[in-house]
Each structure stands twice: as C-alpha cells, then as structure tokens.
Design an enzyme around this catalytic site. Sequence first.
Site: not given
Length: 254
Positions: A170, A98, A176, A11, A216, A100, A9
């Site tokens: 996730e 996701h 991250g 991003k 991560s 985010e 991904n």
Amino acid sequence: MRKKIVAGNWKMNLDYNEGLGLFSEVINMVKDEATGNQQVVVCSPFIHLHSLAALAKGYTNVSVGAQNAHQAESGAYTGEVSAKQVKSTGAEYVILGHSERRQYFGESNELLAKKTDTALANGLKPIFCIGETLQQREANEHFDIIKSQLVEGVFHLDADKFSQIVLAYEPVWAIGTGVTATSDQAQEIHAFIRKELAAKYSQQVADDTTILYGGSCNPKNAAELFACADIDGGLIGGASLKSRDFTDIVKAFN
Ligand code: PEP
C-alpha cells in the site's frame, strides 16, 4: 495455487446496524462471485466482528477480519483488544501495519513483528501492510523501505509460520487520495517483494504468498491491477463502504 483476495477495510466507519446492513448486502452480492481460490474478507471495527462472523458462516469464500490486535496475550491494557479476543469472535484475519496505524499510533516494525507473532499464535492470519511515503518514493528509497519493513516485520518467521501471512503493498501516497499507483508501478513492487521472498525463503514460498495491492483501488482500475502477474487482489478502503463498488471490485477477478 495462491489465494486471490479482495479485503475491505472499513476503518472507523459505520455504526453497528450500518455495518450489519452493509455486510448482509455484500454477502448477497458476492456469494456467487467469489469462487474457488478467491476469498472476500471484510475487516470491520471490533464491535461488528462477532455478528459479521456469524453472518459469514456457511459462505466459505467470505471471511471477517479485524483491523488491529494487541501484541500482549492479555493484561492491563485498558481499551485494547487481544488477538485471542479477536479470534474468539469467529474472525480469521487481522490487518497489521496499516500506514494509519504506523503514522497515527507510532507502530514500528519492531512492534509489528510482536503483533504478528501474537496474531499467529492465536490462529489469526495477518494481512501485513507495507509501503512507502511519497517523500520516500521521490528520494528513490521505496525499495529499501519495503525491504526493511519485510525484514524487520515478518522475516523473523520460519517458512511454516510465514505461509499464514498475506502481504499488502500500500503506497502511502495512494491511500485515500484518489491517486492510484499505475499497474506498472504496482507490479514492479509486487515482483520485487516476491523476489525478496524467494531469496529469504524459497521460490515455492514466493509463489504461494498472496500479495494484495491497496491504495485508491476502485471498480474502474481493479481489473487492470488484478491482471498483473504478481498482484493477487486488493485491500480496499473507501470503496469497501459501498456494496456495489466493493462487489464490482470482486468481479474484477473474473
Ligand atoms: C486502505 O485504507 O487500506 C486503503 C487502501 O484505502 P483506500 O482504498 O481508500 O485508498
């Protein structure tokens, strides 16, 4: 036998030329690594999709995906991109849900259920993300949260449509942050998800569904995570921006 997938991904990183350069390196490095039922998927910004899909042609184990698509088929939604448009680039996958997108763009399970329907109707395979925040884990709500994300996001699908879905667990606290879930923590949730799939659909559907871990994941921890019985690969953010790291994660399957 369910597919094993390592999905990157990117991003909102890499300009057009940087993206093509990275993807060319990745193809060269992974083309002999991903074999059989192993698939490498790179989910890029929209601007790269058509060119990456053209580069991936002929490599059956390498595919391209988007990171989002709109829930409507088409229309007056300035700045948005539809699932049909994504599909027309040659992309095969789309990340939906996701954390985010949930956090910064207010995407709810209800909206994501609509996005999933539209993506499937246009021949895209959703990589549907679920996972709890640190606060929810500390309050021991993680199983309930994951169950409700499944129930409200994808369990309206019949078994046939659900067979096109890839799930990605996730934990938000691991994305991250450099903090990875331990393989025991990840395996526990993956086993829980598979149990929920068996209860909702059938043991066969549960056994056939690819469930990725994301958060991560890196070349050092990938092999231990991927060795877990219910972890079928990874969704990789930061480490997908470096061809060597990404390839080493792909190699962790073997
Ligand atoms: C992600 O964005 O899906 C992700 C897992 O990011 P990272 O690997 O950087 O934690």
